[in-house]
Design an enzyme around this catalytic site. Structure first.
Site, PDB file in Angstrom:
ATOM      1  N   GLU A  36       0.184  -0.474  15.392  1.00  0.00           N
ATOM      2  CA  GLU A  36      -0.665   0.692  15.145  1.00  0.00           C
ATOM      3  C   GLU A  36      -1.584   0.965  16.327  1.00  0.00           C
ATOM      4  O   GLU A  36      -1.749   2.114  16.748  1.00  0.00           O
ATOM      5  CB  GLU A  36      -1.511   0.480  13.890  1.00  0.00           C
ATOM      6  CG  GLU A  36      -2.413   1.674  13.587  1.00  0.00           C
ATOM      7  CD  GLU A  36      -3.402   1.427  12.461  1.00  0.00           C
ATOM      8  OE1 GLU A  36      -4.505   2.003  12.497  1.00  0.00           O
ATOM      9  OE2 GLU A  36      -3.064   0.658  11.530  1.00  0.00           O
TER      10      GLU A  36
ATOM     11  N   CYS B 226       2.410   6.270   8.316  1.00  0.00           N
ATOM     12  CA  CYS B 226       1.454   6.430   7.232  1.00  0.00           C
ATOM     13  C   CYS B 226       0.591   7.675   7.487  1.00  0.00           C
ATOM     14  O   CYS B 226       0.092   7.865   8.599  1.00  0.00           O
ATOM     15  CB  CYS B 226       0.561   5.190   7.139  1.00  0.00           C
ATOM     16  SG  CYS B 226      -0.792   5.359   5.957  1.00  0.00           S
TER      17      CYS B 226
ATOM     18  N   THR C  70      -6.767   1.043  11.155  1.00  0.00           N
ATOM     19  CA  THR C  70      -7.004   1.341   9.741  1.00  0.00           C
ATOM     20  C   THR C  70      -7.145   0.112   8.853  1.00  0.00           C
ATOM     21  O   THR C  70      -7.719   0.204   7.766  1.00  0.00           O
ATOM     22  CB  THR C  70      -5.872   2.225   9.180  1.00  0.00           C
ATOM     23  OG1 THR C  70      -4.623   1.538   9.327  1.00  0.00           O
ATOM     24  CG2 THR C  70      -5.814   3.560   9.908  1.00  0.00           C
TER      25      THR C  70
ATOM     26  N   SER D  35      -1.811  -8.307   9.997  1.00  0.00           N
ATOM     27  CA  SER D  35      -3.231  -8.263  10.366  1.00  0.00           C
ATOM     28  C   SER D  35      -4.093  -8.116   9.125  1.00  0.00           C
ATOM     29  O   SER D  35      -5.094  -8.814   8.947  1.00  0.00           O
ATOM     30  CB  SER D  35      -3.473  -7.094  11.322  1.00  0.00           C
ATOM     31  OG  SER D  35      -4.848  -6.904  11.572  1.00  0.00           O
ATOM     32  N   ASN D  36      -3.698  -7.224   8.240  1.00  0.00           N
ATOM     33  CA  ASN D  36      -4.407  -7.010   6.987  1.00  0.00           C
ATOM     34  C   ASN D  36      -4.423  -8.286   6.142  1.00  0.00           C
ATOM     35  O   ASN D  36      -5.419  -8.633   5.512  1.00  0.00           O
ATOM     36  CB  ASN D  36      -3.733  -5.855   6.243  1.00  0.00           C
ATOM     37  CG  ASN D  36      -3.848  -5.950   4.738  1.00  0.00           C
ATOM     38  OD1 ASN D  36      -2.873  -6.257   4.059  1.00  0.00           O
ATOM     39  ND2 ASN D  36      -5.032  -5.684   4.233  1.00  0.00           N
TER      40      ASN D  36
ATOM     41  N   HIS E 122       3.245   2.026  10.762  1.00  0.00           N
ATOM     42  CA  HIS E 122       2.246   1.770  11.799  1.00  0.00           C
ATOM     43  C   HIS E 122       2.107   2.910  12.802  1.00  0.00           C
ATOM     44  O   HIS E 122       1.083   3.045  13.463  1.00  0.00           O
ATOM     45  CB  HIS E 122       2.606   0.497  12.576  1.00  0.00           C
ATOM     46  CG  HIS E 122       2.697  -0.719  11.727  1.00  0.00           C
ATOM     47  ND1 HIS E 122       3.881  -1.144  11.160  1.00  0.00           N
ATOM     48  CD2 HIS E 122       1.762  -1.606  11.314  1.00  0.00           C
ATOM     49  CE1 HIS E 122       3.677  -2.240  10.452  1.00  0.00           C
ATOM     50  NE2 HIS E 122       2.391  -2.538  10.526  1.00  0.00           N
TER      51      HIS E 122
ATOM     52  N   CYS F  16       0.854  -1.178   0.000  1.00  0.00           N
ATOM     53  CA  CYS F  16       0.000   0.000   0.000  1.00  0.00           C
ATOM     54  C   CYS F  16       0.903   1.245   0.000  1.00  0.00           C
ATOM     55  O   CYS F  16       2.128   1.155   0.141  1.00  0.00           O
ATOM     56  CB  CYS F  16      -0.907   0.009   1.219  1.00  0.00           C
ATOM     57  SG  CYS F  16      -0.034   0.152   2.804  1.00  0.00           S
TER      58      CYS F  16
END
Length: 290
Positions: A130, A96, A166, A226-227, A74, A12
């Protein structure tokens, strides 16, 4: 056999930005530390460490003096910046922008509520970098919940503000919103903020469509992502022959027997070169030219 790499998979914006910052600093030949894994992908971390990046934990960070430390996408709590100033550490901040904006919103709400009567609730994974950075904006007062069931332990007689990590599931976030809205006391207020990154949320439908187009799906992802876990579950729902792998060496060729098409995809923390390695491995195994 047809092999397709998902065009929507890969780093990303936030991860790409952090890695570019690291590579830029390392190209100058200077010592550079990174506080925690720069990305939740062990293969990419190994590549950067070969370029000279040194990954450290918070214990080592506290003992550093007069050097450079990169903060990954994060984000970090305010105490990390205080330590850096105290120890003469130059911060290369790769937080980010989406996470940074979320941190500021939570910090602002916490400071405005001087008596801290409102419950600040974060839907996220406990212990995730994060989430720790978000909780740090409230001096540790924020309540972290991982499931709609955990929302039951909130005090519904008090005001509630709900935020989200997020990279969490938008569908589950909406379930939590619905539950709190149904149970909040008439005298209390409930506000919620959809802070889920759309680059992640919008991929859910795309990854399902991609998985349905192939006989077998190889989801390339670091175990800490996690994503990645969220996206992999979506692959599994769309295609039972979906397999999570860390790299090409984990591919079991028996998975591909009788298979006409293979889809290779990954998380927002998965480098494109790693998915290409998986494609090349299959092509070599099948006697095809990469």
């Amino acid at each position: 056999m047809r092999i397709e790499i998902d065009k929507g998979s890969g780093f990303c914006f936030g991860v790409t930005r952090a890695i570019c910052k690291a590579e830029e600093e390392l190209s100058r030949g200077q010592e550079l530390f990174c506080l925690g894994d720069i990305v939740h992908n062990g293969r990419e971390c190994d590549r950067l460490e070969q370029l000279g990046l040194k990954t450290i934990g918070h214990g080592e960070f506290d003992r550093l003096r007069d050097t450079k430390v990169l903060l990954r996408a994060h984000g970090e709590p305010p105490t990390t910046y205080l330590t850096a100033r105290r120890n003469g550490i130059e911060i290369i901040d790769a937080t980010c922008p989406v996470v940074l904006q979320l941190q500021r919103r939570i910090r602002s709400e916490y400071e405005q509520d001087q008596r801290h009567e409102r419950q600040i609730v974060i839907y996220g994974q406990r212990g995730h970098a994060e989430v720790m950075g978000l909780v740090g904006q409230t001096e540790g007062e924020a309540i972290v919940i991982e499931t709609p069931e955990e929302a039951r332990r909130l005090d519904f007689s008090r005001d509630i503000s709900l935020y989200s990590q997020t990279t969490k599931s938008l569908a589950v976030f909406r379930q939590i919103v619905e539950y709190i809205a149904e149970n909040i006391a008439p005298a209390a207020t409930f506000r919620y903020f959809d802070t889920i990154c759309r680059q992640v949320a919008n991929r859910m439908g795309d990854i399902r469509d991609f998985a349905r187009r192939h006989d077998v799906v190889l989801f390339v992802c670091g175990r800490k992502s996690s994503n990645g876990l969220v996206l992999y579950r979506e692959c599994g729902r769309a295609n039972r022959r979906s397999y999570m792998i860390d790299g090409a060496d984990e591919i079991n060729l028996a998975w591909l027997e009788g298979c006409g098409s293979v889809g290779i995809c990954g998380a927002t923390s998965t480098p494109k070169w790693l998915m290409e390695e998986c494609r090349d491995f299959i092509q070599r195994a099948c006697g095809e030219r990469p």
